[in-house]
Design an enzyme around this catalytic site. Structure first.
Site, PDB file in Angstrom:
ATOM      1  N   HIS B  56       0.844  -1.200   0.000  1.00  0.00           N
ATOM      2  CA  HIS B  56       0.000   0.000   0.000  1.00  0.00           C
ATOM      3  C   HIS B  56       0.878   1.248   0.000  1.00  0.00           C
ATOM      4  O   HIS B  56       2.020   1.221   0.482  1.00  0.00           O
ATOM      5  CB  HIS B  56      -0.912   0.004   1.238  1.00  0.00           C
ATOM      6  CG  HIS B  56      -2.087  -0.930   1.130  1.00  0.00           C
ATOM      7  ND1 HIS B  56      -3.144  -0.888   2.004  1.00  0.00           N
ATOM      8  CD2 HIS B  56      -2.360  -1.914   0.237  1.00  0.00           C
ATOM      9  CE1 HIS B  56      -4.029  -1.816   1.665  1.00  0.00           C
ATOM     10  NE2 HIS B  56      -3.575  -2.456   0.601  1.00  0.00           N
ATOM     11  N   GLU B  58       0.823   3.924   1.794  1.00  0.00           N
ATOM     12  CA  GLU B  58       1.274   4.370   3.124  1.00  0.00           C
ATOM     13  C   GLU B  58       2.469   3.568   3.615  1.00  0.00           C
ATOM     14  O   GLU B  58       3.411   4.130   4.203  1.00  0.00           O
ATOM     15  CB  GLU B  58       0.145   4.206   4.162  1.00  0.00           C
ATOM     16  CG  GLU B  58      -1.130   4.965   3.868  1.00  0.00           C
ATOM     17  CD  GLU B  58      -2.159   4.118   3.140  1.00  0.00           C
ATOM     18  OE1 GLU B  58      -1.802   3.440   2.148  1.00  0.00           O
ATOM     19  OE2 GLU B  58      -3.329   4.130   3.557  1.00  0.00           O
ATOM     20  N   CYS B  86      -6.187   1.688   5.863  1.00  0.00           N
ATOM     21  CA  CYS B  86      -6.798   0.423   6.298  1.00  0.00           C
ATOM     22  C   CYS B  86      -6.201   0.015   7.648  1.00  0.00           C
ATOM     23  O   CYS B  86      -5.348   0.702   8.207  1.00  0.00           O
ATOM     24  CB  CYS B  86      -6.553  -0.660   5.248  1.00  0.00           C
ATOM     25  SG  CYS B  86      -4.827  -1.240   5.202  1.00  0.00           S
ATOM     26  N   CYS B  89      -2.282  -0.373   7.488  1.00  0.00           N
ATOM     27  CA  CYS B  89      -1.546   0.901   7.410  1.00  0.00           C
ATOM     28  C   CYS B  89      -1.706   1.697   8.701  1.00  0.00           C
ATOM     29  O   CYS B  89      -0.743   2.307   9.179  1.00  0.00           O
ATOM     30  CB  CYS B  89      -2.010   1.693   6.196  1.00  0.00           C
ATOM     31  SG  CYS B  89      -1.578   0.862   4.649  1.00  0.00           S
TER      32      CYS B  89
END
Lengths: 147, 147
Positions: B56, B58, B86, B89
């Site tokens: 991801h 992040e 999410c 993260c």
């Protein structure tokens, strides 16, 4: 015929990884990922060495197993990890749709159970496998740190 | 004197990253990390390209910012991300002790708010910055996928 591939058998391999972390002065957590009784990823916590909070054992094994499989979903795989996963690792395991998670010692402060992190509905959980061995390693680590 | 370094200014940079993800056929989420008005990490979602659920935007920015700083804690840093983080993260951000998180669109299904993921008590949150732009990019992406 006796099946040698028990949860204890694989957790011993994860504990060996945790000992490697200990020897590197890392919080001693180890993980492996298994599919069809074959180990496809091995890792241990490297947050200090890599200066990276994301370098938990589980995260590295998830990435390594996906590389091995050539796909990002870990359906059919089992993660063995010596300590209960945290929010981050449980969140990654959620995305991976991993079939089974086996962990050793509980983390009553920052583990996913206490934190309420959701796992994938298809993931089954087994806890407490060689928990004393995993907890002892953690205790030895922090006792040494306090000296 | 007008301060050009607003949350909108930096979120536009994160949106540029999200557009790069879009162009690579990745779910369009972008992130940057800023310290003292300086961008020290830029990233976008690469889960498909890398076959890795942990890739991801992040997560990549957390790792990159820690590399830049030479330390794993992101105290004094702000993350700008186009979509609400999410569980994974948010869990990583918890460990990083990042000072501020600014996100654009909400993720009402899998965002950390709905999921109940805990952030570090020292982390402040700002939401809804350029949310329409971020949400439009997501809608365009999934509309194109359904074709």
């Amino acid at each position: 015929m006796i099946n040698p591939f028990t949860d204890e058998y694989f957790m011993k391999k994860a504990l060996q990884e945790a000992e490697m972390a200990f020897d590197k002065d890392e919080i001693p957590v180890g993980a492996i990922i298994v599919i069809d009784n074959k180990i496809i990823a091995r890792s241990h916590n490297l947050t200090e060495l890599l200066n990276d909070v994301t370098a938990h054992a589980e995260m590295q094994s998830i990435t390594a197993a996906a590389n091995f499989l050539g796909g990002k979903y870990l359906i059919g795989c089992t993660l063995y990890v010596t300590l209960e996963p945290c929010q981050m690792c449980a969140g990654a395991l959620y995305w991976s749709q991993i079939s089974k998670i086996v962990y050793g010692a509980s983390d009553e402060n920052r583990g996913f159970v206490k934190m309420g992190t959701k796992l994938h509905p298809k993931t089954t959980i087994v806890s407490g496998i060689l928990a004393d061995e995993a907890a002892d390693l953690m205790k030895r680590f922090f006792a040494q740190k306090r000296k």
